[in-house]
Write an enzyme that holds these catalytic residues in place. Structure first.
Site, PDB file in Angstrom:
ATOM      1  N   GLY A  10       0.831  -1.209   0.000  1.00 21.88           N
ATOM      2  CA  GLY A  10       0.000   0.000   0.000  1.00 21.88           C
ATOM      3  C   GLY A  10       0.858   1.247   0.000  1.00 21.88           C
ATOM      4  N   ILE A  12       2.681   2.750   2.460  1.00 24.05           N
ATOM      5  CA  ILE A  12       4.035   2.614   3.033  1.00 24.05           C
ATOM      6  C   ILE A  12       4.847   1.597   2.235  1.00 24.05           C
ATOM      7  CG2 ILE A  12       5.412   2.115   5.103  1.00 24.05           C
ATOM      8  CD1 ILE A  12       3.079   2.938   6.824  1.00 24.05           C
ATOM      9  N   ASP A  32       1.242  -8.504  -1.646  1.00 23.81           N
ATOM     10  CA  ASP A  32      -0.022  -7.936  -1.146  1.00 23.81           C
ATOM     11  C   ASP A  32      -1.158  -8.867  -1.563  1.00 23.81           C
ATOM     12  OD1 ASP A  32      -0.782  -4.665  -0.379  1.00 23.81           O
ATOM     13  OD2 ASP A  32      -2.423  -6.046  -0.877  1.00 23.81           O
ATOM     14  N   THR A 118       2.899  -2.280  11.037  1.00 24.65           N
ATOM     15  CA  THR A 118       1.434  -2.323  11.190  1.00 24.65           C
ATOM     16  C   THR A 118       1.015  -1.946  12.615  1.00 24.65           C
ATOM     17  OG1 THR A 118       1.318  -4.047   9.502  1.00 24.65           O
ATOM     18  CG2 THR A 118      -0.585  -3.871  10.979  1.00 24.65           C
ATOM     19  N   ARG A 150       9.689  13.339  14.131  1.00 29.02           N
ATOM     20  CA  ARG A 150       8.646  14.385  14.159  1.00 29.02           C
ATOM     21  C   ARG A 150       9.020  15.456  15.173  1.00 29.02           C
ATOM     22  NH1 ARG A 150       3.698  10.039  13.688  1.00 29.02           N
ATOM     23  NH2 ARG A 150       3.432  10.247  11.443  1.00 29.02           N
ATOM     24  N   HIS A 174       3.985   3.292  21.075  1.00 30.39           N
ATOM     25  CA  HIS A 174       3.640   4.192  19.969  1.00 30.39           C
ATOM     26  C   HIS A 174       2.166   4.506  20.120  1.00 30.39           C
ATOM     27  CE1 HIS A 174       3.667   6.020  16.076  1.00 30.39           C
ATOM     28  NE2 HIS A 174       2.804   5.153  15.568  1.00 30.39           N
TER      29      HIS A 174
HETATM   30  P1  A3D Z   1      -2.396   0.825   3.143  1.00 30.30           P
HETATM   31  O1  A3D Z   1      -2.010   1.822   2.119  1.00 30.30           O
HETATM   32  O2  A3D Z   1      -3.832   0.554   3.341  1.00 30.30           O
HETATM   33  O3  A3D Z   1      -1.619  -0.543   2.843  1.00 30.30           O
HETATM   34  C1  A3D Z   1      -1.850  -1.712   3.541  1.00 30.30           C
HETATM   35  C2  A3D Z   1      -1.799  -2.833   2.524  1.00 30.30           C
HETATM   36  O4  A3D Z   1      -1.883  -4.077   3.222  1.00 30.30           O
HETATM   37  C3  A3D Z   1      -2.960  -2.812   1.523  1.00 30.30           C
HETATM   38  O5  A3D Z   1      -2.450  -2.691   0.197  1.00 30.30           O
HETATM   39  C4  A3D Z   1      -3.664  -4.144   1.747  1.00 30.30           C
HETATM   40  O6  A3D Z   1      -4.172  -4.718   0.559  1.00 30.30           O
HETATM   41  C5  A3D Z   1      -2.527  -4.967   2.325  1.00 30.30           C
HETATM   42  N1  A3D Z   1      -2.950  -6.173   3.038  1.00 30.30           N
HETATM   43  C6  A3D Z   1      -4.049  -6.350   3.813  1.00 30.30           C
HETATM   44  N2  A3D Z   1      -4.078  -7.620   4.257  1.00 30.30           N
HETATM   45  C7  A3D Z   1      -2.962  -8.245   3.779  1.00 30.30           C
HETATM   46  C8  A3D Z   1      -2.423  -9.540   3.912  1.00 30.30           C
HETATM   47  N3  A3D Z   1      -3.038 -10.491   4.644  1.00 30.30           N
HETATM   48  N4  A3D Z   1      -1.259  -9.828   3.288  1.00 30.30           N
HETATM   49  C9  A3D Z   1      -0.627  -8.900   2.540  1.00 30.30           C
HETATM   50  N5  A3D Z   1      -1.095  -7.633   2.383  1.00 30.30           N
HETATM   51  C10 A3D Z   1      -2.252  -7.317   2.991  1.00 30.30           C
HETATM   52  O7  A3D Z   1      -1.802   1.258   4.584  1.00 30.30           O
HETATM   53  P2  A3D Z   1      -0.399   1.985   4.888  1.00 30.30           P
HETATM   54  O8  A3D Z   1       0.642   1.390   4.024  1.00 30.30           O
HETATM   55  O9  A3D Z   1      -0.610   3.446   4.898  1.00 30.30           O
HETATM   56  O10 A3D Z   1      -0.219   1.540   6.424  1.00 30.30           O
HETATM   57  C11 A3D Z   1       0.052   0.197   6.761  1.00 30.30           C
HETATM   58  C12 A3D Z   1       0.023  -0.005   8.266  1.00 30.30           C
HETATM   59  O11 A3D Z   1       1.040   0.788   8.885  1.00 30.30           O
HETATM   60  C13 A3D Z   1      -1.289   0.394   8.966  1.00 30.30           C
HETATM   61  O12 A3D Z   1      -1.613  -0.562   9.949  1.00 30.30           O
HETATM   62  C14 A3D Z   1      -0.938   1.734   9.619  1.00 30.30           C
HETATM   63  O13 A3D Z   1      -1.750   2.001  10.746  1.00 30.30           O
HETATM   64  C15 A3D Z   1       0.491   1.478  10.009  1.00 30.30           C
HETATM   65  N6  A3D Z   1       1.297   2.675  10.267  1.00 30.30           N
HETATM   66  C16 A3D Z   1       2.157   2.606  11.325  1.00 30.30           C
HETATM   67  C17 A3D Z   1       2.948   3.685  11.637  1.00 30.30           C
HETATM   68  C18 A3D Z   1       3.889   3.608  12.801  1.00 30.30           C
HETATM   69  O14 A3D Z   1       4.577   4.564  13.101  1.00 30.30           O
HETATM   70  C19 A3D Z   1       3.971   2.390  13.586  1.00 30.30           C
HETATM   71  C20 A3D Z   1       2.879   4.872  10.873  1.00 30.30           C
HETATM   72  C21 A3D Z   1       1.992   4.897   9.797  1.00 30.30           C
HETATM   73  C22 A3D Z   1       1.203   3.789   9.504  1.00 30.30           C
END
Ligand code: A3D
Length: 314
Positions: A10, A12, A32, A118, A150, A174
């Site tokens: 996604g 990140i 993914d 995550t 930050r 966090h």
């Molecule tokens: P997003 O762009 O939605 O990407 C997540 C991806 O995970 C999507 O493309 C989904 O299709 C994929 N996915 C879902 N289930 C599965 C699976 N079983 N196997 C493989 N892929 C799957 O989200 P993002 O990239 O913006 O964020 C990802 C995670 O990071 C989220 O949980 C956020 O809350 C977290 N996050 C954490 C921080 C920290 O500082 C810890 C900061 C920002 C985001």
């Protein structure tokens, strides 16, 4: 060439792939569940290689088996927050996903160094270690670098000095209970107190910086509306991967497994650690004053509660 697998392609995941490619750090496998997304991003980034001059290989897949023999796995699979949601609201869905990912890691690359992103971070990194069965020092959570970064940015903006001169870090979980460590904040080696005395920054301004740091993700979430921060989180995780792959032994705040350090046993909590070729090679223990200890303990309680809840689900 080493291999990094990115589980979740996604916001990140895609940014991680781009940064890793620009740094020519390792071959990349994007995985993914969404059909076409990892393949499309892999192809797109690959097509920039003639301009950016990297030779590494990038592939996309919908199968966990593609992570076979990875040296590093960075996990972002799951759902992110929507405005109004807390990180903790993600617990049930993301626990199931991380547990599946952990089992796949156990099968395909049990010796890899794991970096969990995550949310809710401190609970998910525990689920990841529990389900993958990797050694605790080979599994860490990314949060402290981002939170510290930050805070550094806000201080640099206020003092009008280069961000490269700011040293600070954040301890604990966090979330809203994270503990920004003002006492260890320095500008080019000069304690922040000197700048307060010289009236270059006030206590109340620093307090508002701390609050803004604690709400750092929420602020971006409200601006973006759909999705959460992804550029700075990706940069932070790449720094961890680089320290491991290049044995740089950087001292970084990460969610690490504590075995009695800071009075905490068998939980992942954000503390300063040294990352080298053996994973988390050392946990740096700092003495906390009464106020810091109180805040840290409050943060630990929040982490413990959520971690126990998550581990009960797996
Ligand atoms: P997003 O762009 O939605 O990407 C997540 C991806 O995970 C999507 O493309 C989904 O299709 C994929 N996915 C879902 N289930 C599965 C699976 N079983 N196997 C493989 N892929 C799957 O989200 P993002 O990239 O913006 O964020 C990802 C995670 O990071 C989220 O949980 C956020 O809350 C977290 N996050 C954490 C921080 C920290 O500082 C810890 C900061 C920002 C985001």
């Amino acid at each position: 060439m080493k291999k990094i697998s990115l589980i979740g392609a996604g916001n990140i995941g895609g940014t991680l792939a781009h940064l890793i490619a620009l740094k020519d750090l390792a071959n990349i496998t994007l995985i993914d569940v969404a059909k076409g997304i990892p393949q499309g991003k892999a192809l797109d980034i690959s097509q920039s290689s003639s301009v950016e001059l990297f030779d590494l290989k990038i592939q996309g897949s919908n199968n966990y088996s593609a992570m076979k023999d990875s040296d590093v796995v960075i996990i972002t699979a799951g759902i992110p927050r929507l405005p109004g949601m807390t990180r903790d609201d993600l617990l049930e869905t993301n626990t199931k996903i991380i547990s599946d990912v952990g089992k796949a890691i156990k099968k395909f690359c049990p010796k890899a160094f794991l970096i969990c992103i995550t949310n809710p971070l401190d609970a998910m990194v525990s689920v990841l270690q529990f389900s993958s069965k990797v050694k605790p020092n080979m599994c860490v959570g990314m949060a402290g670098i981002l939170d510290s970064s930050r805070m550094k940015y806000f201080i640099a903006q206020e003092l009008k000095v280069s961000i490269q001169n700011i040293e600070t870090f954040v301890l604990g979980g966090h979330g809203d209970t994270m503990v920004p460590m003002l006492r260890y904040t320095k500008i080019s080696g000069i304690p922040i107190e000197k700048f307060i005395k010289n009236k270059m920054i006030s206590h109340s301004k620093l307090n508002s910086i701390i609050k803004r740091t604690q709400d750092g993700g929420g602020e971006i979430n409200r601006l973006l509306k759909k999705g959460t921060a992804f550029y700075a989180p990706a940069s932070s995780a790449v720094q961890m991967a680089e320290s491991y792959l290049k044995n740089k032994k950087m001292l970084l705040p990460c969610a690490a497994y504590l075995n009695g350090e800071y009075g905490v046993k068998d939980f992942y909590v954000g503390v300063p650690v040294i990352i080298g070729k053996k994973g988390v090679e050392k946990i740096i223990e700092l003495s906390l004053n009464d106020q810091e200890r109180k805040k840290f303990n409050k943060s630990i309680q929040a982490v413990k509660q959520l971690t126990k809840k998550a581990l009960k689900l797996v």
